[in-house]
Design an enzyme around this catalytic site. Structure first.
Site, PDB file in Angstrom:
ATOM      1  N   GLN A  37       9.315  -4.980  -1.360  1.00 38.89           N
ATOM      2  CA  GLN A  37       8.741  -3.997  -2.273  1.00 38.89           C
ATOM      3  C   GLN A  37       7.301  -3.639  -1.920  1.00 38.89           C
ATOM      4  OE1 GLN A  37      10.733  -6.559  -3.152  1.00 38.89           O
ATOM      5  NE2 GLN A  37      11.410  -6.409  -5.278  1.00 38.89           N
TER       6      GLN A  37
ATOM      7  N   GLY B 282       5.633   0.061   2.048  1.00 35.70           N
ATOM      8  CA  GLY B 282       5.850   1.279   2.829  1.00 35.70           C
ATOM      9  C   GLY B 282       7.241   1.313   3.429  1.00 35.70           C
ATOM     10  N   GLY B 283       8.117   0.464   2.927  1.00 38.56           N
ATOM     11  CA  GLY B 283       9.475   0.383   3.451  1.00 38.56           C
ATOM     12  C   GLY B 283      10.306   1.624   3.187  1.00 38.56           C
TER      13      GLY B 283
ATOM     14  N   ARG C 146      18.814   0.420   2.877  1.00 43.00           N
ATOM     15  CA  ARG C 146      18.910   1.094   1.587  1.00 43.00           C
ATOM     16  C   ARG C 146      19.435   2.516   1.728  1.00 43.00           C
ATOM     17  NH1 ARG C 146      13.430   2.744  -1.782  1.00 43.00           N
ATOM     18  NH2 ARG C 146      14.392   4.147  -3.293  1.00 43.00           N
TER      19      ARG C 146
ATOM     20  N   HIS D  76      16.713  -5.097  -3.043  1.00 44.80           N
ATOM     21  CA  HIS D  76      15.631  -5.726  -2.272  1.00 44.80           C
ATOM     22  C   HIS D  76      15.995  -7.167  -1.894  1.00 44.80           C
ATOM     23  CE1 HIS D  76      12.580  -2.595  -2.333  1.00 44.80           C
ATOM     24  NE2 HIS D  76      12.899  -2.347  -3.593  1.00 44.80           N
TER      25      HIS D  76
ATOM     26  N   ARG E  66       2.600  -5.496   4.665  1.00 43.79           N
ATOM     27  CA  ARG E  66       1.433  -4.738   4.217  1.00 43.79           C
ATOM     28  C   ARG E  66       0.318  -5.695   3.807  1.00 43.79           C
ATOM     29  NH1 ARG E  66       1.467  -0.399  -0.872  1.00 43.79           N
ATOM     30  NH2 ARG E  66      -0.633   0.459  -0.536  1.00 43.79           N
TER      31      ARG E  66
ATOM     32  N   TYR F 268      -1.167   7.287   6.121  1.00 49.22           N
ATOM     33  CA  TYR F 268      -1.654   7.709   4.809  1.00 49.22           C
ATOM     34  C   TYR F 268      -2.584   6.632   4.261  1.00 49.22           C
ATOM     35  CZ  TYR F 268       2.055  11.220   4.901  1.00 49.22           C
ATOM     36  OH  TYR F 268       2.862  12.271   5.245  1.00 49.22           O
TER      37      TYR F 268
ATOM     38  N   ARG G 260      -1.662   4.890  -4.265  1.00 49.45           N
ATOM     39  CA  ARG G 260      -1.980   4.499  -5.640  1.00 49.45           C
ATOM     40  C   ARG G 260      -2.812   3.225  -5.662  1.00 49.45           C
ATOM     41  NH1 ARG G 260       3.312   6.637  -6.614  1.00 49.45           N
ATOM     42  NH2 ARG G 260       3.230   8.346  -8.111  1.00 49.45           N
ATOM     43  N   ALA G 261      -2.520   2.318  -4.711  1.00 50.80           N
ATOM     44  CA  ALA G 261      -3.284   1.070  -4.644  1.00 50.80           C
ATOM     45  C   ALA G 261      -4.731   1.339  -4.249  1.00 50.80           C
ATOM     46  CB  ALA G 261      -2.636   0.112  -3.655  1.00 50.80           C
TER      47      ALA G 261
END
Length: 403
Positions: A90, A93-94, A135, A145, A180, A314, A318-319
């Site tokens: 989770q 960037g998966g 997925r 996940h 990440r 990018y 949001r983080a």
């Protein structure tokens, strides 16, 4: 005085024009080294992989890895029985990488993605079976996940029946994942949970069963944890966001799954971290969200598959929009101390692999140039020899006529 300054200026202009004329005469065209200085400048010659994600110009390795650990080139047979298995952690960037796999790879038979459908059909050329377990191709076939423990026990049985296993003993499963920076990932998960995400459908199967509510208590009592503050998110001792990357990459069977009473906490942490490092190192491929172009490069070199469009870095997420003070930063790092250590290890291995592959690429290019020069010299020698023989024949013919 003013007249004198005009004369000096005119002289300088004339000198400049003379220099330009001389330069063009002495060194016409674009082959002059002086005219190529701009092309050879650092800005023009910058490594696109370095420029994309702002990697330091000089990377100093901290860990010792063997050549076998660094060289990752698998003989992936897309027309045979080999399978790429994507372990999707989770908020790493998966989702972006998963879409690249089904929409952005040059294939003889591209994945078929239809508007409005979450899954794409990724069949092998000439067959009606998939080469990708993810997925966006097979869905969450081993649970939402699913982690390393779940996938390695589930994928073979989902893909093959017992009869097929006996008929196809040579199938290779190539596991891949994306990691990440732990603090960014943690903040991203908090924001996602704050908006109502729960991942309650995750099975967390280990040793044949899901954990009990005593082994894995919930952090909230309602349907979800929407609206939770960062402080509340950090205060829950059962929060699976803590050290999520280590937990999802390790073999949980080694520590009694989710039963924390099997061994002391310090021993459990060491076993989990060592297992995650080893599994990550042995995976066919892993990438880092912070290094999109290098991730693309290593995947292409590992599987000999090329993407259609380059990956994009990018930096605005949001983080990244969450402002935290130094104390909160340290608290998050402490809650994710295993992930912090794993990420340092992964980043070191990742950049060493990148350097190693680039060196191999440059060595191969140099070898080809040397071979081409060798062939050219041989041709030139052959032509000279033919010319000398021709001259000798003409001379002897003339001698005969002179007699």
């Amino acid at each position: 005085m003013e007249d004198r300054s005009h004369k000096v200026l005119l002289a300088l202009v004339m000198l400049f024009l003379f220099a330009v004329i001389v330069l063009q005469y002495v060194c016409p065209g674009t082959e002059c080294q002086l005219l190529r200085l701009r092309a050879l400048s650092p800005a023009a010659a910058a490594d696109p992989y370095r420029a994309e994600d702002e990697t330091p110009a000089r990377f100093v390795p901290r860990f010792n890895f063997s050549a076998g650990d660094l060289l990752r080139r698998v003989d992936f047979n897309i027309k045979g029985d080999d399978l790429i298995v994507f372990l999707h952690i989770q908020k790493t960037g998966g989702t972006t990488f998963g879409r690249h796999l089904v929409r952005n790879i040059q294939l003889e038979q591209p994945c078929e993605c239809r508007a409005g459908q979450k899954k794409c059909t990724c069949h092998r050329p000439g067959k009606r079976e998939t080469w990708l377990f993810s997925r966006f191709s097979t869905g969450w076939s081993c649970g939402l996940h699913a982690d390393w423990t779940e996938l390695t026990n589930c994928v073979p049985s989902v893909v093959d029946s017992k009869k097929e296993v006996r008929l196809r003993p040579s199938r290779n499963f190539y596991y891949i994942t994306i990691l990440r920076d732990p603090v960014s990932r943690y903040l991203s998960e908090w924001r996602h949970v704050q908006r109502g995400a729960t991942w309650k459908a995750s099975l967390h199967v280990c040793d044949g069963r899901s954990p009990t509510t005593e082994e894995l208590p919930s952090c909230y009592t309602g349907d979800d944890w929407s609206g939770c503050s960062l402080q509340e998110f950090m205060d829950c001792p059962y929060n699976l966001a803590n050290n999520r990357q280590v937990r999802m990459l390790s073999d949980l069977s080694l520590v009694g799954c989710y039963n924390l009473s099997v061994m002391p906490e310090e021993q459990r942490n060491k076993v989990l971290l060592d297992s995650a490092k080893e599994n990550l190192k042995r995976m066919a491929f892993f990438g880092l969200t912070e290094f999109q172009r290098k991730t693309q490069y290593l995947f292409e070199k590992t599987f000999n598959m090329n993407f259609i469009s380059p990956f994009t870095q990018y930096n605005s997420t949001r983080a990244s929009s969450v402002e935290i003070d130094e104390q909160t930063q340290q608290r998050i790092e402490a809650l994710n101390f295993l992930d912090m250590e794993l990420y340092d290890y992964a980043k070191d291995l990742f950049l060493q692999r990148y350097q190693y592959m680039r060196q191999k690429e440059h060595q191969e290019a140099r070898r080809k140039r040397q071979e081409q020069r060798k062939i050219l010299r041989a041709k030139q020698a052959h032509l000279r020899e033919q010319g000398e023989n021709s001259s000798s024949t003409d001379y002897l013919g003339n001698v005969e006529r002179w007699r």
